[in-house]
Design a protein around this motif. Structure first.
Motif, PDB file in Angstrom:
ATOM      1  N   GLU A   1      11.326  -8.119  -4.822  1.00  0.00           N
ATOM      2  CA  GLU A   1       9.993  -8.219  -4.165  1.00  0.00           C
ATOM      3  C   GLU A   1       9.896  -7.447  -2.940  1.00  0.00           C
ATOM      4  N   TYR A   2       8.855  -6.517  -2.714  1.00  0.00           N
ATOM      5  CA  TYR A   2       8.358  -5.678  -1.511  1.00  0.00           C
ATOM      6  C   TYR A   2       7.058  -5.520  -1.344  1.00  0.00           C
ATOM      7  N   VAL A   3       7.084  -5.129   0.083  1.00  0.00           N
ATOM      8  CA  VAL A   3       5.655  -5.013   0.683  1.00  0.00           C
ATOM      9  C   VAL A   3       5.221  -3.652   0.688  1.00  0.00           C
TER      10      VAL A   3
ATOM     11  N   ASN B   1       1.557  -4.349 -11.263  1.00  0.00           N
ATOM     12  CA  ASN B   1       2.488  -5.245 -10.657  1.00  0.00           C
ATOM     13  C   ASN B   1       2.767  -6.277 -11.958  1.00  0.00           C
ATOM     14  N   PRO B   2       4.285  -6.421 -12.264  1.00  0.00           N
ATOM     15  CA  PRO B   2       5.325  -5.721 -11.796  1.00  0.00           C
ATOM     16  C   PRO B   2       5.521  -4.074 -11.828  1.00  0.00           C
TER      17      PRO B   2
ATOM     18  N   TYR C   1       6.518   3.704 -11.259  1.00  0.00           N
ATOM     19  CA  TYR C   1       5.419   4.106 -10.383  1.00  0.00           C
ATOM     20  C   TYR C   1       4.498   2.968  -9.912  1.00  0.00           C
ATOM     21  N   LEU C   2       4.272   3.074  -8.725  1.00  0.00           N
ATOM     22  CA  LEU C   2       3.310   1.968  -7.818  1.00  0.00           C
ATOM     23  C   LEU C   2       2.146   2.675  -7.788  1.00  0.00           C
ATOM     24  N   ASP C   3       1.067   1.857  -8.682  1.00  0.00           N
ATOM     25  CA  ASP C   3      -0.353   2.157  -8.572  1.00  0.00           C
ATOM     26  C   ASP C   3      -1.245   1.456  -7.530  1.00  0.00           C
ATOM     27  N   LEU C   4      -1.777   2.219  -6.654  1.00  0.00           N
ATOM     28  CA  LEU C   4      -2.645   1.418  -5.853  1.00  0.00           C
ATOM     29  C   LEU C   4      -4.022   1.864  -5.822  1.00  0.00           C
TER      30      LEU C   4
ATOM     31  N   ALA D   1      -5.165   4.843  12.222  1.00  0.00           N
ATOM     32  CA  ALA D   1      -5.229   4.642  13.632  1.00  0.00           C
ATOM     33  C   ALA D   1      -5.919   3.470  13.970  1.00  0.00           C
ATOM     34  N   LYS D   2      -6.753   2.904  12.914  1.00  0.00           N
ATOM     35  CA  LYS D   2      -7.489   1.690  13.147  1.00  0.00           C
ATOM     36  C   LYS D   2      -7.108   0.524  12.339  1.00  0.00           C
ATOM     37  N   ARG D   3      -6.789   0.813  11.161  1.00  0.00           N
ATOM     38  CA  ARG D   3      -6.474  -0.299  10.284  1.00  0.00           C
ATOM     39  C   ARG D   3      -5.324  -0.247   9.571  1.00  0.00           C
ATOM     40  N   THR D   4      -5.073  -1.649   9.210  1.00  0.00           N
ATOM     41  CA  THR D   4      -3.712  -1.664   8.227  1.00  0.00           C
ATOM     42  C   THR D   4      -3.902  -2.468   7.217  1.00  0.00           C
ATOM     43  N   PHE D   5      -3.584  -2.285   5.871  1.00  0.00           N
ATOM     44  CA  PHE D   5      -3.819  -3.153   4.722  1.00  0.00           C
ATOM     45  C   PHE D   5      -2.380  -3.290   4.084  1.00  0.00           C
ATOM     46  N   THR D   6      -1.877  -4.432   3.568  1.00  0.00           N
ATOM     47  CA  THR D   6      -0.577  -4.621   3.059  1.00  0.00           C
ATOM     48  C   THR D   6      -0.809  -5.514   1.496  1.00  0.00           C
ATOM     49  N   ASP D   7      -0.053  -5.191   0.861  1.00  0.00           N
ATOM     50  CA  ASP D   7       0.018  -6.053  -0.351  1.00  0.00           C
ATOM     51  C   ASP D   7       1.504  -6.253  -1.008  1.00  0.00           C
ATOM     52  N   ARG D   8       1.848  -7.080  -1.963  1.00  0.00           N
ATOM     53  CA  ARG D   8       3.229  -7.362  -2.220  1.00  0.00           C
ATOM     54  C   ARG D   8       3.291  -6.701  -3.580  1.00  0.00           C
ATOM     55  N   PHE D   9       4.513  -6.263  -4.000  1.00  0.00           N
ATOM     56  CA  PHE D   9       4.638  -6.041  -5.647  1.00  0.00           C
ATOM     57  C   PHE D   9       6.322  -6.302  -5.874  1.00  0.00           C
TER      58      PHE D   9
END
Length: 109
Positions: free
Chosen positions: A90-92, A34-35, A39-42, A98-106
């Motif tokens: 800026e983006y999310v 980030n930034p 490529y967006l590396d997770l 089915a059970k979980r959600t994770f978020t981050d910004r970049f």
């Protein structure tokens, strides 16, 4: 601690308690480049083996990309943004199963 004021004006403090978040600091999911440009590396960390959906949203909530990923045995994921209409800004990024959600910004440069 919370300061409590009784009706007669007498104040006291509540007991201190320890709050634990089992996911905090575990490195489960985060953007590691980030930034970003192409490529967006997770970092996926110790996500349960499952089919996950990776989505990218603009800051108004409009979904710009959606891809299904399988996390069996992978710790990092590289998302190629070539061909995805993502301007500088800026983006999310969100991954969900089915059970979980994770978020981050970049930030896209």
């Amino acid at each position: 601690r919370i300061r409590v004021v009784d009706q007669d004006g007498k104040t006291s403090l509540t007991q201190t308690i320890l709050l634990r978040n089992p996911l905090a600091g575990s490195g489960m999911f985060k953007v590691i480049s980030n930034p970003v440009t192409q490529y967006l590396d997770l970092q996926l960390g110790d996500l349960p083996t499952s089919d996950w959906v990776c989505r990218i949203f603009d800051m108004s909530g409009r979904m710009l990309m959606q891809r299904t990923i399988a996390t069996a045995g992978i710790q990092r994921l590289r998302v190629d943004l070539t061909g995805v209409n993502i301007a500088k800004g800026e983006y999310v990024v969100q991954i969900t199963n089915a059970k979980r959600t994770f978020t981050d910004r970049f930030i896209r440069q």
